[in-house]
Design a protein around this motif. Structure first.
Motif, PDB file in Angstrom:
ATOM      1  N   GLN A 364      22.559 -20.363 -11.343  1.00  0.00           N
ATOM      2  CA  GLN A 364      22.268 -20.351  -9.771  1.00  0.00           C
ATOM      3  C   GLN A 364      23.727 -19.981  -8.963  1.00  0.00           C
ATOM      4  O   GLN A 364      23.671 -19.589  -7.908  1.00  0.00           O
ATOM      5  CB  GLN A 364      21.734 -21.530  -9.244  1.00  0.00           C
ATOM      6  CG  GLN A 364      20.241 -21.514  -9.587  1.00  0.00           C
ATOM      7  CD  GLN A 364      19.318 -22.620  -9.057  1.00  0.00           C
ATOM      8  OE1 GLN A 364      19.898 -23.223  -8.040  1.00  0.00           O
ATOM      9  NE2 GLN A 364      18.330 -22.869  -9.739  1.00  0.00           N
ATOM     10  N   GLU A 365      24.973 -20.371  -9.775  1.00  0.00           N
ATOM     11  CA  GLU A 365      26.150 -20.337  -8.834  1.00  0.00           C
ATOM     12  C   GLU A 365      26.412 -18.819  -8.933  1.00  0.00           C
ATOM     13  O   GLU A 365      27.005 -18.474  -7.861  1.00  0.00           O
ATOM     14  CB  GLU A 365      27.242 -21.152  -9.770  1.00  0.00           C
ATOM     15  CG  GLU A 365      27.630 -20.555 -10.980  1.00  0.00           C
ATOM     16  CD  GLU A 365      26.656 -20.937 -12.265  1.00  0.00           C
ATOM     17  OE1 GLU A 365      26.739 -20.151 -13.437  1.00  0.00           O
ATOM     18  OE2 GLU A 365      25.770 -21.215 -12.109  1.00  0.00           O
ATOM     19  N   PHE A 367      24.302 -16.425  -8.804  1.00  0.00           N
ATOM     20  CA  PHE A 367      22.980 -16.125  -7.702  1.00  0.00           C
ATOM     21  C   PHE A 367      23.379 -16.312  -6.440  1.00  0.00           C
ATOM     22  O   PHE A 367      23.308 -15.413  -5.403  1.00  0.00           O
ATOM     23  CB  PHE A 367      21.793 -16.421  -8.213  1.00  0.00           C
ATOM     24  CG  PHE A 367      20.448 -15.753  -7.530  1.00  0.00           C
ATOM     25  CD1 PHE A 367      20.561 -14.667  -7.212  1.00  0.00           C
ATOM     26  CD2 PHE A 367      19.391 -16.576  -7.158  1.00  0.00           C
ATOM     27  CE1 PHE A 367      19.268 -14.088  -6.667  1.00  0.00           C
ATOM     28  CE2 PHE A 367      18.211 -16.021  -6.784  1.00  0.00           C
ATOM     29  CZ  PHE A 367      18.128 -14.757  -6.403  1.00  0.00           C
ATOM     30  N   LYS A 368      23.918 -17.648  -6.088  1.00  0.00           N
ATOM     31  CA  LYS A 368      24.118 -17.910  -4.757  1.00  0.00           C
ATOM     32  C   LYS A 368      25.332 -17.030  -4.069  1.00  0.00           C
ATOM     33  O   LYS A 368      25.289 -16.672  -2.789  1.00  0.00           O
ATOM     34  CB  LYS A 368      24.183 -19.322  -4.864  1.00  0.00           C
ATOM     35  CG  LYS A 368      23.178 -20.158  -4.571  1.00  0.00           C
ATOM     36  CD  LYS A 368      23.231 -21.571  -4.390  1.00  0.00           C
ATOM     37  CE  LYS A 368      21.950 -22.339  -4.442  1.00  0.00           C
ATOM     38  NZ  LYS A 368      22.067 -23.819  -4.140  1.00  0.00           N
ATOM     39  N   VAL A 369      26.299 -16.754  -4.957  1.00  0.00           N
ATOM     40  CA  VAL A 369      27.369 -16.053  -4.709  1.00  0.00           C
ATOM     41  C   VAL A 369      26.918 -14.686  -3.875  1.00  0.00           C
ATOM     42  O   VAL A 369      27.406 -14.150  -2.926  1.00  0.00           O
ATOM     43  CB  VAL A 369      28.493 -15.959  -5.604  1.00  0.00           C
ATOM     44  CG1 VAL A 369      29.610 -14.759  -5.150  1.00  0.00           C
ATOM     45  CG2 VAL A 369      29.236 -17.063  -5.718  1.00  0.00           C
ATOM     46  N   GLN A 370      25.995 -14.060  -4.595  1.00  0.00           N
ATOM     47  CA  GLN A 370      25.700 -12.621  -4.218  1.00  0.00           C
ATOM     48  C   GLN A 370      24.735 -12.545  -3.222  1.00  0.00           C
ATOM     49  O   GLN A 370      24.994 -12.211  -2.161  1.00  0.00           O
ATOM     50  CB  GLN A 370      24.799 -12.007  -5.529  1.00  0.00           C
ATOM     51  CG  GLN A 370      24.510 -10.614  -4.984  1.00  0.00           C
ATOM     52  CD  GLN A 370      23.727 -10.106  -6.234  1.00  0.00           C
ATOM     53  OE1 GLN A 370      22.893 -10.447  -7.022  1.00  0.00           O
ATOM     54  NE2 GLN A 370      23.909  -8.874  -6.238  1.00  0.00           N
ATOM     55  N   LEU A 371      23.928 -13.857  -2.965  1.00  0.00           N
ATOM     56  CA  LEU A 371      22.987 -13.769  -1.856  1.00  0.00           C
ATOM     57  C   LEU A 371      23.775 -14.379  -0.434  1.00  0.00           C
ATOM     58  O   LEU A 371      23.354 -13.662   0.609  1.00  0.00           O
ATOM     59  CB  LEU A 371      21.924 -15.106  -2.224  1.00  0.00           C
ATOM     60  CG  LEU A 371      20.831 -14.843  -3.131  1.00  0.00           C
ATOM     61  CD1 LEU A 371      20.138 -16.042  -3.388  1.00  0.00           C
ATOM     62  CD2 LEU A 371      20.111 -13.538  -2.958  1.00  0.00           C
ATOM     63  N   ARG A 372      24.892 -14.989  -0.570  1.00  0.00           N
ATOM     64  CA  ARG A 372      25.845 -15.369   0.369  1.00  0.00           C
ATOM     65  C   ARG A 372      26.390 -13.759   0.977  1.00  0.00           C
ATOM     66  O   ARG A 372      26.363 -13.498   2.151  1.00  0.00           O
ATOM     67  CB  ARG A 372      26.913 -16.239   0.290  1.00  0.00           C
ATOM     68  CG  ARG A 372      26.337 -17.761   0.261  1.00  0.00           C
ATOM     69  CD  ARG A 372      27.467 -18.632   0.351  1.00  0.00           C
ATOM     70  NE  ARG A 372      28.476 -18.736  -0.634  1.00  0.00           N
ATOM     71  CZ  ARG A 372      28.375 -19.219  -1.897  1.00  0.00           C
ATOM     72  NH1 ARG A 372      27.492 -19.980  -2.068  1.00  0.00           N
ATOM     73  NH2 ARG A 372      29.330 -18.937  -2.837  1.00  0.00           N
ATOM     74  N   ALA A 373      26.794 -13.157   0.019  1.00  0.00           N
ATOM     75  CA  ALA A 373      27.517 -11.792   0.294  1.00  0.00           C
ATOM     76  C   ALA A 373      26.320 -10.882   1.079  1.00  0.00           C
ATOM     77  O   ALA A 373      26.899 -10.333   2.058  1.00  0.00           O
ATOM     78  CB  ALA A 373      28.004 -11.156  -0.858  1.00  0.00           C
TER      79      ALA A 373
END
Length: 573
Positions: A364-365, A367-373
């Motif tokens: 998830q770490e 995944f969340k970086v990409q989702l934030r971007a």
């Protein structure tokens, strides 16, 4: 002769045989193995330089997706296991370097091919390409210079690799034909991207063809003619003239709306892998980005790309599209696409394993970086988020929950994003198609990914040449799954698009329209052809034709029916 139509188009011309395979490697004992080791390392260094040059050339002229093939080749040249085995064999056995390279390569190829899956088959092809390159440098030999052909020709070979394609002079290459290879190989993908007619998998080809023989190849049907009679030549020259006339007529629809004769508006969008692909989208008048493959940003990095790097690339695409939709697919790694720095374990069946959304939900770490971007980029235009490889409602709910957590993180920091951003799923697994009525209640849109849907529906590894005749977008079961998804999406009032290669297939477009598909996303080079076809169709007239196609029992029957249907169009007015 008959092979596999790997890249559409007709080529008529003289044969040039690429005899690169005719290299006999003999075992020789050397008195100074250290000197032989130095010779190997020098060849390895030159091979690395060649691959870096090829990577840059393909990245600039074709795109990041195709260039990623050569990036993986460069990484293999640095693989301590591969290189180490060769060096140990040279030193321990006091043998010549080229023999050691061939022995280690052949051993790896045999292991990969015995595993019988798409990813390992691709690795096998990579090892062949890389070892051939190093051996040629050691022996200072090679085939013909494909970048310096004297006249327009049809390239004939036992095997053609991505490296061969990257060296071809496009203006002098009429077409290509080989004894090995299939429609889903890296070589075929490059040929289609460069619009080079190609036929692969022609048995005993080199037994029948000599240099300067007159040849005809049909990249659609897989037909190959050697020294054909005058009647056959005339027939194919007429077909080639019609095809070229049709290609020229496509400029007429640039700038026009994609609307059928009975007034149905269609969205024609493009599949891209980086901002560099947008030139092709604009040149071909794409109406949006229906699939942004974000994994190539990860392939082009030796480490996980940081959030700001991702944001800047996504933002650049969104801004360039000036309000037109951009569908960004989250990380789709695994299967035949692996990243060494993620340390994904080898799997017996990687296409059924730890990949795409499964990896993202576990890591998830990342995944969340990409989702934030992606969310940050949504502040600059119309963005939709697409989750790949969804096979259960539980996966969808987990992905949406993480997305909501990421939104809340950005809100707390005061970072702007599109609060109404939509999220959808790739329908590429039969379970998602069958349960699409349930999925439609919990997602904003569907995007049908036919490339994987076909192989999962008919249980055929799309990289297995022996089974390539079974892998077909015309399989009735695949069409029925597509129809189910379209019907369930319509009933729920959500958007349904298609981003697999089937979306750009001229023979399937009328049937897909008749089934209710109105959002197509494809290779940019296919957009104008699809628009011309769609503007000459009436959706209402094709609903019965679609039902007929769905009633047929075999892929061959469906393809023949689609071909006859398309022939009713006057392609050259």
């Amino acid at each position: 002769m008959k092979g596999i139509g790997a890249s559409p188009g007709i080529a008529i011309g003289r044969a040039v045989i690429h005899w690169k395979e005719q290299i006999d490697i003999l075992r020789e004992f050397v008195e100074e193995p250290e000197r032989e080791l130095e010779r190997f390392r020098t060849a390895l260094e030159f091979a690395g330089e060649q691959i870096r040059e090829t990577y840059s050339r393909v990245l600039e002229s074709v795109g990041p997706g195709e260039a990623a093939i050569f990036r993986s080749h460069g990484m293999m040249l640095k693989d301590p296991d591969f290189v180490g085995q060769i060096e140990r064999m040279i030193l321990d056995g006091s043998v010549n370097a080229e023999w050691a390279v061939k022995q280690v390569a052949d051993s790896l190829i045999q292991i990969f091919e015995s595993m019988g899956n798409d990813y390992m088959k691709a690795r096998s092809d990579d090892v062949k390409d890389i070892s051939d390159r190093v051996i040629k440098l050691l022996l200072q030999v090679g085939g013909i210079d494909l970048s310096n052909l004297r006249e327009p020709s049809i390239i004939v070979a036992r095997e053609l690799t991505p490296s061969d394609i990257s060296q071809m002079d496009r203006e002098m290459t009429l077409g290509m034909v080989s004894e090995t290879g299939g429609k889903t190989s890296h070589t075929a993908i490059l040929a289609r991207t460069l619009e080079i007619p190609a036929v692969m998998g022609v048995r005993k080809l080199l037994d029948e063809v000599e240099n300067d023989d007159l040849m005809i190849i049909d990249g659609e049907t897989g037909q190959v003619f050697v020294n054909p009679d005058g009647e056959t030549v005339e027939r194919y020259r007429e077909r080639l003239d019609r095809y070229e006339c049709f290609r020229k007529s496509l400029t007429e629809v640039r700038g026009m709306k994609t609307v059928t004769l009975d007034g149905v508006e269609i969205e024609l969008e493009a599949n891209v892998a980086s901002p560099k692909d947008l030139d092709d989208v604009f040149k071909n008048d794409g109406e949006g980005v229906g699939l942004y493959r974000t994994e190539f940003l990860y392939f082009d990095s030796s480490l996980l790309p940081p959030e700001d790097t991702q944001f800047e690339q996504y933002r650049d695409v969104v801004v360039a599209m000036t309000g037109r939709p951009v569908v960004i697919r989250t990380l789709d790694i695994g299967g035949d696409k692996k990243l060494d720095y993620l340390s994904i374990p080898e799997e017996q069946n990687p296409f059924l394993g730890y990949r795409a959304i499964r990896l993202c939900l576990d890591r998830q770490e990342i995944f969340k970086v990409q989702l934030r971007a992606i969310l940050r980029a949504s502040a600059f235009g119309q963005v939709r988020i697409l989750f790949p490889m969804i096979s259960s409602l539980e996966e969808l709910r987990s992905a949406k929950a993480i997305l909501e957590e990421t939104k809340e993180d950005l809100r707390s920091l005061g970072v702007p994003f599109d609060e109404s951003i939509q999220s959808g799923i790739m329908v590429e697994v039969p379970s998602a198609a069958i349960l699409s009525d349930h999925f439609a209640r919990e997602t904003d849109f569907f995007s049908i990914g036919t490339n994987d849907l076909i192989q999962y529906a008919v249980a055929v590894d799309r990289g297995n040449e022996k089974l390539s005749h079974l892998y077909s977008q015309y399989h009735p079961a695949v069409l029925r799954l597509i129809k189910t998804v379209l019907d369930n999406g319509k009933a729920a009032g959500i958007r349904v698009g298609m981003c697999g290669e089937s979306a750009g297939d001229p023979k399937l477009i009328p049937i897909l329209l008749g089934m209710g598909l109105t959002e197509f996303s494809m290779n940019p080079s296919s957009i104008l052809q699809a628009r011309w076809i769609l503007r000459n169709l009436r959706k209402g007239d094709l609903e019965e034709a679609a039902l007929k196609a769905l009633s047929l029992g075999t892929a061959e029957e469906v393809e023949e029916y689609c071909s006859r249907l398309l022939q009713t169009l006057n392609l050259c007015r």
